[in-house]
Design a protein around this motif. Structure first.
Motif, PDB file in Angstrom:
ATOM      1  N   THR A 194      12.539   6.172 -31.905  1.00 19.86           N
ATOM      2  CA  THR A 194      13.647   5.604 -32.291  1.00 19.86           C
ATOM      3  C   THR A 194      14.349   6.137 -33.563  1.00 19.86           C
ATOM      4  O   THR A 194      15.602   6.415 -33.559  1.00 19.86           O
ATOM      5  CB  THR A 194      13.524   4.084 -32.379  1.00 19.86           C
ATOM      6  OG1 THR A 194      12.733   3.639 -31.406  1.00 19.86           O
ATOM      7  CG2 THR A 194      14.638   3.275 -32.730  1.00 19.86           C
ATOM      8  N   CYS A 198      18.027   7.571 -34.038  1.00 24.00           N
ATOM      9  CA  CYS A 198      19.014   7.092 -34.893  1.00 24.00           C
ATOM     10  C   CYS A 198      19.719   8.398 -35.425  1.00 24.00           C
ATOM     11  O   CYS A 198      21.063   8.329 -35.852  1.00 24.00           O
ATOM     12  CB  CYS A 198      18.338   6.531 -36.088  1.00 24.00           C
ATOM     13  SG  CYS A 198      17.722   4.856 -35.722  1.00 24.00           S
ATOM     14  N   LYS A 203      26.654   5.243 -35.948  1.00 25.01           N
ATOM     15  CA  LYS A 203      27.406   3.962 -35.719  1.00 25.01           C
ATOM     16  C   LYS A 203      29.059   4.756 -35.412  1.00 25.01           C
ATOM     17  O   LYS A 203      29.671   4.047 -34.486  1.00 25.01           O
ATOM     18  CB  LYS A 203      27.412   2.951 -36.687  1.00 25.01           C
ATOM     19  CG  LYS A 203      26.069   2.310 -36.765  1.00 25.01           C
ATOM     20  CD  LYS A 203      26.136   1.119 -37.833  1.00 25.01           C
ATOM     21  CE  LYS A 203      24.869   0.369 -37.901  1.00 25.01           C
ATOM     22  NZ  LYS A 203      25.099  -0.615 -38.964  1.00 25.01           N
ATOM     23  N   ARG A 212      24.323   6.397 -25.206  1.00 27.35           N
ATOM     24  CA  ARG A 212      23.467   5.536 -25.914  1.00 27.35           C
ATOM     25  C   ARG A 212      22.365   4.729 -24.924  1.00 27.35           C
ATOM     26  O   ARG A 212      21.133   4.663 -24.985  1.00 27.35           O
ATOM     27  CB  ARG A 212      24.337   4.394 -26.710  1.00 27.35           C
ATOM     28  CG  ARG A 212      25.081   5.096 -27.682  1.00 27.35           C
ATOM     29  CD  ARG A 212      25.979   4.023 -28.346  1.00 27.35           C
ATOM     30  NE  ARG A 212      26.575   4.734 -29.712  1.00 27.35           N
ATOM     31  CZ  ARG A 212      26.477   4.483 -30.839  1.00 27.35           C
ATOM     32  NH1 ARG A 212      25.325   3.987 -31.171  1.00 27.35           N
ATOM     33  NH2 ARG A 212      26.859   4.982 -31.604  1.00 27.35           N
ATOM     34  N   THR A 250      15.104  -2.660 -33.193  1.00 28.71           N
ATOM     35  CA  THR A 250      15.811  -1.371 -34.009  1.00 28.71           C
ATOM     36  C   THR A 250      16.428  -0.552 -32.830  1.00 28.71           C
ATOM     37  O   THR A 250      17.564  -0.356 -33.052  1.00 28.71           O
ATOM     38  CB  THR A 250      14.680  -0.711 -34.482  1.00 28.71           C
ATOM     39  OG1 THR A 250      13.856  -1.469 -35.516  1.00 28.71           O
ATOM     40  CG2 THR A 250      15.303   0.498 -35.044  1.00 28.71           C
ATOM     41  N   ARG A 254      20.689  -0.189 -32.625  1.00 26.24           N
ATOM     42  CA  ARG A 254      21.177   1.454 -32.580  1.00 26.24           C
ATOM     43  C   ARG A 254      22.202   1.531 -31.448  1.00 26.24           C
ATOM     44  O   ARG A 254      23.077   2.174 -31.412  1.00 26.24           O
ATOM     45  CB  ARG A 254      19.945   2.260 -32.767  1.00 26.24           C
ATOM     46  CG  ARG A 254      20.440   3.678 -32.799  1.00 26.24           C
ATOM     47  CD  ARG A 254      21.325   4.038 -33.927  1.00 26.24           C
ATOM     48  NE  ARG A 254      20.607   3.638 -34.944  1.00 26.24           N
ATOM     49  CZ  ARG A 254      21.452   3.924 -36.028  1.00 26.24           C
ATOM     50  NH1 ARG A 254      22.644   4.620 -36.325  1.00 26.24           N
ATOM     51  NH2 ARG A 254      20.875   3.542 -37.521  1.00 26.24           N
ATOM     52  N   ALA A 257      25.406  -0.400 -32.040  1.00 26.88           N
ATOM     53  CA  ALA A 257      26.111   0.041 -33.431  1.00 26.88           C
ATOM     54  C   ALA A 257      26.360  -1.305 -34.286  1.00 26.88           C
ATOM     55  O   ALA A 257      27.310  -1.343 -34.978  1.00 26.88           O
ATOM     56  CB  ALA A 257      27.298   0.849 -33.300  1.00 26.88           C
ATOM     57  N   ARG A 260      22.157  -4.416 -39.480  1.00 24.34           N
ATOM     58  CA  ARG A 260      20.604  -4.583 -39.411  1.00 24.34           C
ATOM     59  C   ARG A 260      20.223  -5.931 -39.450  1.00 24.34           C
ATOM     60  O   ARG A 260      19.402  -6.475 -39.232  1.00 24.34           O
ATOM     61  CB  ARG A 260      20.127  -3.932 -40.429  1.00 24.34           C
ATOM     62  CG  ARG A 260      20.094  -2.363 -40.607  1.00 24.34           C
ATOM     63  CD  ARG A 260      19.940  -1.537 -41.670  1.00 24.34           C
ATOM     64  NE  ARG A 260      18.573  -1.495 -41.653  1.00 24.34           N
ATOM     65  CZ  ARG A 260      17.751  -0.861 -42.795  1.00 24.34           C
ATOM     66  NH1 ARG A 260      18.434  -0.415 -43.778  1.00 24.34           N
ATOM     67  NH2 ARG A 260      16.395  -1.022 -42.762  1.00 24.34           N
TER      68      ARG A 260
END
Length: 408
Positions: A194, A198, A203, A212, A250, A254, A257, A260
């Protein structure tokens, strides 16, 4: 106990293959064809001084052909012909050999395993192969009572100590069958993958939603590998679910986008990624039903496709029922999407981006921050649940999941 042949496939002599074919009573004309196929092979390479050297080859299974696995199976099949002790069993997959010994106590099981290993080693040495001692692992499976004395198993000149777990075909199997080491291994592995993902999917100005989703499928396959084996244990272990939910969150953040601070269940819903314990139940259902078809002799590609389709429908219904729990975080987003759940997860048209997901999550956009520091005159207000539902009604097409399947 599990052991691995050191470069087995790449070092098995051709004479062992030919001898095995003769003992299997393969027709002579086929053996002549195979002899011609395995003869007059050589390797051309460049030496240090720049000259071209040619060396003849008299071993290794030709890789990349349908004959490679067949030749290996013919030659290595002789290891199954050794005399079997009571309570012992051998399982082979390629060059990985698993020996199972059962007894009333640990010392007796270790003695039976040692005898079995010695006999199998003699067969392997006849094939001009060698066991990798450093890759040999042994585990003692026991009940609630932990044995006081842990014996060892002799493999050639090496003594293998009994460990708490071992890795076999990509899954860590421990002596209590709770898969704690496997879940920790998967969490660490997925976290690294992951992290690499990233860097590929920022984003803004990153790949579109389709790419994605493709990247996420790769990580999901790592997460759910062997799910039909550890599904029941994972469903009962809240600790394991929490650890793997972190990496799933997570990944989902991602993919969509999002910020957090996004909740796990809301992020998974927007990303179209089912909760892991529900996915594991689906994989287990496909495996068990496909196995039942094989036992009855009714297996076919069409039957397996129908099983996968019905289990996917059951997965969607379980996921929809799971989202009805009012204690889940991210209720604003969940309540907005859940009335159009089937249309949302089966949607194939259009593309969602960073700004649209900010609308769904209620975080607004960068303009909200600019308004807060008085760099912008108008503030972008977060949309209400009703606004999101109107957006869903205009963008989603009707695609029903199908009838619910009665729980088996």
């Amino acid at each position: 106990m599990r052991s691995r042949i050191l470069s087995g496939i790449n070092s098995i002599p051709w004479r062992s293959i030919k001898e095995a074919l003769r003992k299997k009573r393969v027709p002579e004309y086929l053996r002549r064809i195979i002899d011609s196929y395995l003869s007059k092979r050589c390797i051309v390479c460049r030496t240090i001084d720049g000259r071209m050297a040619r060396r003849s080859v008299e071993a290794r299974v030709p890789l990349g052909t349908v004959f490679g696995p067949l030749f290996w199976n013919f030659a290595y099949d002789s290891t199954f012909k050794v005399n079997r002790e009571m309570g012992c069993r051998i399982i082979c997959y390629a060059d990985d050999t698993l020996i199972i010994a059962t007894a009333e106590d640990a010392p007796t099981a270790a003695i039976l395993a040692g005898i079995r290993v010695t006999r199998i080693l003699s067969r392997i040495e006849r094939l001009k192969l060698r066991v990798s001692e450093e890759k040999t692992e042994a585990v003692l499976f026991h009940g609630r009572t932990r044995p006081v004395f842990f014996p060892f198993v002799s493999v050639g000149n090496c003594r293998i100590k009994l460990a708490n777990s071992m890795k076999y075909l990509g899954i860590y199997i421990d002596n209590r069958w709770i898969f704690r080491d496997h879940f920790a291994y998967v969490e660490a592995k997925v976290s690294k993958v992951t992290l690499a993902l990233c860097r590929l999917v920022p984003k803004l100005k990153g790949p579109m939603e389709g790419k994605r989703q493709l990247y996420s499928k790769v990580i999901q396959s790592v997460l759910s590998y062997g799910a039909s084996i550890w599904c029941d244990v994972f469903d009962a272990s809240k600790e394991a679910q929490r650890s793997l939910r972190r990496v799933q969150r997570t990944l989902a953040i991602r993919v969509i986008a999002a910020y957090r601070t996004m909740s796990c269940d809301a992020a998974l819903l927007l990303a179209g990624i089912p909760v892991l314990h529900i996915t594991a139940m689906c994989r287990k259902g496909v495996y068990e039903r496909s196995t039942a078809f094989k036992i009855r002799g009714e297996w076919s590609k069409e039957a397996v496709a129908e099983i996968e389709k019905s289990e996917h429908i059951a997965l969607c219904h379980r996921w929809e029922d799971y989202l009805q729990d009012r204690s889940l975080f991210g209720q604003r987003t969940i309540e907005a999407v859940r009335p159009k759940f089937s249309e949302w997860i089966t949607r194939t048209h259009g593309s969602r981006n960073y700004y649209m997901f900010q609308l769904f999550t209620g975080h607004g956009s960068f303009g909200h921050f600019l308004f807060g520091i008085r760099k912008k005159e108008r503030m972008n207000l977060a949309p209400s649940t009703a606004t999101i539902r109107i957006l869903l009604n205009t963008r989603c097409k009707r695609a029903p999941l199908g009838p619910r399947r009665a729980p088996s």
